[in-house]
Every structure is written in structure tokens, then in C-alpha cells.
Scaffold this active site. Sequence first.
Site, PDB file in Angstrom:
ATOM      1  N   HIS A  18       0.835  -1.199   0.000  1.00  0.00           N
ATOM      2  CA  HIS A  18       0.000   0.000   0.000  1.00  0.00           C
ATOM      3  C   HIS A  18       0.868   1.247   0.000  1.00  0.00           C
ATOM      4  O   HIS A  18       2.103   1.177  -0.012  1.00  0.00           O
ATOM      5  CB  HIS A  18      -1.025  -0.031   1.134  1.00  0.00           C
ATOM      6  N   HIS A  21       3.779   1.675   2.526  1.00  0.00           N
ATOM      7  CA  HIS A  21       4.983   0.896   2.172  1.00  0.00           C
ATOM      8  C   HIS A  21       5.776   1.641   1.101  1.00  0.00           C
ATOM      9  O   HIS A  21       7.000   1.736   1.159  1.00  0.00           O
ATOM     10  CB  HIS A  21       4.602  -0.488   1.644  1.00  0.00           C
ATOM     11  N   CYS A 126      -3.163  -7.979  19.904  1.00  0.00           N
ATOM     12  CA  CYS A 126      -3.648  -7.373  18.656  1.00  0.00           C
ATOM     13  C   CYS A 126      -2.886  -8.004  17.506  1.00  0.00           C
ATOM     14  O   CYS A 126      -1.662  -7.880  17.424  1.00  0.00           O
ATOM     15  CB  CYS A 126      -3.434  -5.858  18.656  1.00  0.00           C
ATOM     16  N   CYS A 129      -0.956  -5.546  15.148  1.00  0.00           N
ATOM     17  CA  CYS A 129       0.398  -5.166  15.575  1.00  0.00           C
ATOM     18  C   CYS A 129       1.263  -6.391  15.807  1.00  0.00           C
ATOM     19  O   CYS A 129       2.480  -6.257  15.975  1.00  0.00           O
ATOM     20  CB  CYS A 129       0.363  -4.387  16.881  1.00  0.00           C
ATOM     21  N   CYS A 144      -7.524  -1.875  19.804  1.00  0.00           N
ATOM     22  CA  CYS A 144      -6.199  -1.298  19.617  1.00  0.00           C
ATOM     23  C   CYS A 144      -6.321   0.067  18.932  1.00  0.00           C
ATOM     24  O   CYS A 144      -7.034   0.191  17.939  1.00  0.00           O
ATOM     25  CB  CYS A 144      -5.366  -2.248  18.754  1.00  0.00           C
ATOM     26  N   HIS A 147      -5.415  -0.241  15.324  1.00  0.00           N
ATOM     27  CA  HIS A 147      -6.246  -1.145  14.513  1.00  0.00           C
ATOM     28  C   HIS A 147      -7.666  -1.201  15.067  1.00  0.00           C
ATOM     29  O   HIS A 147      -8.141  -2.258  15.485  1.00  0.00           O
ATOM     30  CB  HIS A 147      -5.620  -2.549  14.466  1.00  0.00           C
ATOM     31  N   LYS A 297      -7.566   8.551   8.409  1.00  0.00           N
ATOM     32  CA  LYS A 297      -6.882   7.345   7.976  1.00  0.00           C
ATOM     33  C   LYS A 297      -7.555   6.779   6.721  1.00  0.00           C
ATOM     34  O   LYS A 297      -8.780   6.768   6.626  1.00  0.00           O
ATOM     35  CB  LYS A 297      -6.972   6.329   9.131  1.00  0.00           C
ATOM     36  N   LYS A 300     -11.041   1.495   3.037  1.00  0.00           N
ATOM     37  CA  LYS A 300     -11.886   1.135   1.893  1.00  0.00           C
ATOM     38  C   LYS A 300     -13.287   1.677   2.072  1.00  0.00           C
ATOM     39  O   LYS A 300     -13.903   2.187   1.138  1.00  0.00           O
ATOM     40  CB  LYS A 300     -11.933  -0.389   1.746  1.00  0.00           C
TER      41      LYS A 300
HETATM   42  N1  MSP Z   1       6.496  -5.897   9.672  1.00  0.00           N
HETATM   43  C1  MSP Z   1       6.508  -4.721  10.466  1.00  0.00           C
HETATM   44  C2  MSP Z   1       7.862  -4.032  10.407  1.00  0.00           C
HETATM   45  C3  MSP Z   1       9.032  -4.903  10.806  1.00  0.00           C
HETATM   46  S1  MSP Z   1      10.536  -4.040  10.614  1.00  0.00           S
HETATM   47  C4  MSP Z   1      11.665  -5.047  11.282  1.00  0.00           C
HETATM   48  C5  MSP Z   1       5.447  -3.749   9.969  1.00  0.00           C
HETATM   49  N2  MSP Z   1       5.024  -3.905   8.715  1.00  0.00           N
HETATM   50  S2  MSP Z   1       3.883  -3.024   7.996  1.00  0.00           S
HETATM   51  O1  MSP Z   1       3.587  -3.711   6.756  1.00  0.00           O
HETATM   52  O2  MSP Z   1       2.786  -2.791   8.867  1.00  0.00           O
HETATM   53  O3  MSP Z   1       4.572  -1.682   7.591  1.00  0.00           O
HETATM   54  C6  MSP Z   1       4.662  -0.629   8.497  1.00  0.00           C
HETATM   55  C7  MSP Z   1       5.359   0.536   7.834  1.00  0.00           C
HETATM   56  O4  MSP Z   1       4.637   0.989   6.674  1.00  0.00           O
HETATM   57  C8  MSP Z   1       5.389   1.792   8.701  1.00  0.00           C
HETATM   58  O5  MSP Z   1       6.361   1.838   9.642  1.00  0.00           O
HETATM   59  C9  MSP Z   1       5.586   2.837   7.674  1.00  0.00           C
HETATM   60  O6  MSP Z   1       6.931   2.773   7.316  1.00  0.00           O
HETATM   61  C10 MSP Z   1       4.708   2.384   6.564  1.00  0.00           C
HETATM   62  N3  MSP Z   1       3.350   2.946   6.703  1.00  0.00           N
HETATM   63  C11 MSP Z   1       2.205   2.256   6.995  1.00  0.00           C
HETATM   64  N4  MSP Z   1       1.138   3.101   6.894  1.00  0.00           N
HETATM   65  C12 MSP Z   1       1.574   4.346   6.589  1.00  0.00           C
HETATM   66  C13 MSP Z   1       0.946   5.556   6.204  1.00  0.00           C
HETATM   67  N5  MSP Z   1      -0.366   5.721   6.209  1.00  0.00           N
HETATM   68  N6  MSP Z   1       1.743   6.564   5.793  1.00  0.00           N
HETATM   69  C14 MSP Z   1       3.110   6.438   5.675  1.00  0.00           C
HETATM   70  N7  MSP Z   1       3.725   5.310   6.006  1.00  0.00           N
HETATM   71  C15 MSP Z   1       3.034   4.316   6.696  1.00  0.00           C
HETATM   72  O7  MSP Z   1       5.065  -2.866  10.734  1.00  0.00           O
END
Ligand code: MSP
Length: 507
Positions: A18, A21, A126, A129, A144, A147, A297, A300
Amino acid sequence: MTKSYITTPIYYVNAAPHLGHAHTTVMCDIMTRNRKANGVDTRLSTGCDEHGQKNQESAEKLGMDVMEYLDLRSSEFKKAFDLLDVDYDYFVRTTRPFHKEQVAAMEQKFMDAGLIIEKQYTGIYCKGCEQFKTESDLNDEGRCVDHPNMDVEEIDEKNYFFPLEPFRQRLLDHIEANPDFVQPPKFLSELKNMLAEPLEDLCISRPKSRVSLGVTLPFDEDFVTYVWFDALINYLTNLGWPGNDYQDYWSEVEHVIGKDILKTHGVYWPIILMGMGETLPKRISVHGHWLGSGGVKMSKSLGNVVDPLEIVEKFGADALRYYLARHMRAENDSQISVELIQGAYNGELGNKVGNLLSRAAKFSVDRFDGKIPTKGTLTAEDEAARAIALKAAQGFAEVFALTDIPARTEALVQAADELNNYFTAQAPWKLIKDPETADRAQTVLYVTLDSLRVLLEAFRQIIPTSADKALAILAAPVEEGVWSPELDRLEEGGTFGEVVALFPRVT
Ligand code: MSP
């Protein structure tokens, strides 16, 4: 700084990639390109966090074999980052055998050193998380805070724990001695708050009866490692740790994360590293979140989700890279929508950068037989325009921090805008009509194109494909490697490449 190692979080594969990422990964790519252009030997790692309950359940929901599911999803992430022009050195998958072996070996060492205890535990879990939560992590409805649409579960089970409290003061001392440890300062304060109270023991296992997708604990085969006690170690295993001269890059590691995972990276990870006797990360750089339209946030049900791959398809990767770089605010959340991206693409990249290039290049091609004009004596106006471009580009000729990216990107667009004003005020199309001033027209065109070239060279760190396309029009390709902005590099009398639209208008 001669070496650098930049890491993105590794992403859960329970759903498609998404925008969040895409954001962190693109920011890390920009930082990597910036460091390389400044002579720093930089490595970039990204990838997927493939263990844990929610990944497992996503495979089950689709009725797929877990490994097949993980292969499919991680290839989607890889493809997304390739489409976004991310030039990574490592694409991590925590299911790879080397990583799993090293995680298990590390756990055995912790056990042997008496750092792990076993106890029965009741807590609220959760899945979003992949963490046990305390009362303060829950909202008024007992869900949470990160979430709120997911149910939490009350769980009562035996698990293994790593007590964090014995390390808390050491971490506080480290932060005191290294105030740059977490950037920007707002998140350093948040981290200090997290460390103000005694820390709970970190649960490092999950019984296989609940989650099987993980690294089996070397000292109890009925358990797998808790997702974070495994995922964070990727930052080391990528480098070939514990061998392979990993310290060369490890000593310069900078983790880039979203604010949602500050606790895991700012509290758990440094303490795990202390337990291992490893050097702590040099820096943790944190960004806020993107919110959908309405300033809430993305979800969908609200219909405000921005899909990075749809944006790439409609506007190109550079439109998204540019928006993310230019419009994220340093310490706060920022808004994004397809309309905002379209506005920035047409109005900033298109009108200010792309149009100037096509106007000045097309005019020169038509009037000077496809050749780059020749520069004569410079006026004060010419010198001023050149100085503006050089100054904006200089911002890319030094190593910058995550939080510097928006302002430095904005400076490039502003400089392009000033060049537009210069070009319009000098009006070479009028100058060329009078034989007395025709040479002056050439000088104005040269100054415009050469100054724009300097900006485009800097833009290579943000929007590499478009910048290289533009530099090909100016017959001024840039070689990879150390770079600094210099005027008068445009070859007088050189032949233009084909003048194509850089950012074709999208309506
Ligand atoms: N798997 C863990 C991270 C492990 S690192 C050793 C995780 N994954 S995640 O898929 O949830 O990705 C989280 C990361 O995605 C956040 O820290 C951030 O970098 C990015 N983002 C998730 N939602 C976001 C936004 N809405 N905006 C910007 N970045 C955000 O947590």
C-alpha cells in the site's frame, strides 16, 4: 561519513503493498541516491516480514499453501518497488534459511546467557500489531488504537520472555549522549516518554498451536519466535551477520520507519542489540503518516485509499515519488489523494519544470537547426537566474536527512518557477526578431537550458527516470557516481535529443 546502510521496515505480506509501504521505501531510495551522489558508499535494504499470525491467516483465508502465498505476495512487493524505481541492494524475506538459522542461534545465546525467562501470561493481543497490548494501548471500546477495526483477543498461555527493564537506564544514557539517535526531535521526545516508566518483559514466543509460521525456538520446539524478535534481526542478517565483515556497514546503519513502529525500533531493538552485545543503530529516522482525503486514515469504507500502483499506471512512478517527497511534512501527518497528486503533477512538475524545458528546447531546435545555442556576455539578470538554480541544486550536493527532503525538493521546483519568470521576462522570441539582439536570444536560451540542466541533475535523486529523460533531450547525460552542480556544462552547438513531453498533462 564514507559508508552508509539505510533500511526500510520489512513489510507484512497479509495484503498487497500500500501507499505507506511505498512512502518509506521511496524516501529510503531518495536518501540512498543522495548519499551515493555525495560519494558515500551506501547500501539499501527492504523486503518482507513473512512470519506471524496475520500472514498465516491471510494464506489460510485464500486456501493457499503458506509458502506459495508468501512467494506470491513477496513478489508483488518486489515488483511494486521495481516499478517505483527503488534501487535496493537487499530484498529481504525472513523465511530464507540463513536468516532463520541466525535468529535461532541468537535466541539460544540469549537463553544460555540467562536473558530469557518462561512464564504463564494473560494479555490482550492485537493481530494487527502482532503484539500484546497494555490498557493504555486500547481505545474506549477496548480496541487497539492503531487497529480499531480489528478485534483484540484475550490470550492466556505459556510463553518465553526477554526482560527489558534491566537495560532501560542504559538506553536512556545512550539517548542522552546521542541526541541524534531518533530524528526528528518530536519522536525523540516520544521515545523518552516510552522509557520514562519501567518496561514490561517482552514476550518473544508464540505457541505453535496458535501460530506456526515462524522460526522454531531452538530450546522449545512447541514454540515459534514472536514476529518482532525475528523481523528486526533482518537488518543484521542482510549483511551476512555474524560474519562477512558486517560491521563495515552496520556501524553506519540508519533505520527509516513510520511513527507506528517507534516503540519496536526505539525500545525493543536497541535493547535486543544490547543483549547481543552489538552496536546500536546510528540513527532512527521517523516520518508521520499519510492520511486520505478528509484528513482521516485511509480506509476502503471511506473510499479514500490511494493505491500506489494505480497512481504509477495513471501518472507514472515519478509523479508519486515527487508527491511523496515534496508534500510530506516533517513531523506531522500529511494528506494525499488522487486529486492532490494530479494537481502537483500537472501544476508543479508539468507547468513549472516540463513546460519550461519543452518551450526553451523546442524554440532552440526550431531556430538553431536542432543545436544548443551559444552563450554571449552575461547580464546581471542572467547571473541571478543561474545563481538561483545553482543554490537549489546545492541542497542535493550534501548529505541530507529524511526530514530535509520536502524543502529541498520544493526548492528545485521554486527555482524552475523563477527560471520561467526569467525566460518570460527576457522573451527570446522577441529578441530574435531584431538582428541587433538576436545573439542575446541565444544567451537567454543557453542560460535557461543550462540552469535547468543543473536542476535536473539534482532532480535525479528524486525522480530519476524523468530527470534522465530530460537530460537526454539536452544531450547532457549524467554518469552515476559522485556529483556536484556546475554551470556551463551544456555543450554549445551540441545536438538536442528528441524533444518529448516530460510530464504529459493528465486530466
Ligand atoms: N512488519 C513490520 C515491520 C518490521 S521491521 C523489522 C510492519 N510492517 S507493515 O507492513 O505494517 O509496515 C509498516 C510501515 O509501513 C510503517 O512503519 C511505515 O513505514 C509504513 N506505513 C504504513 N502506513 C503508513 C501511512 N499511512 N503513511 C506512511 N507510512 C506508513 O510494521
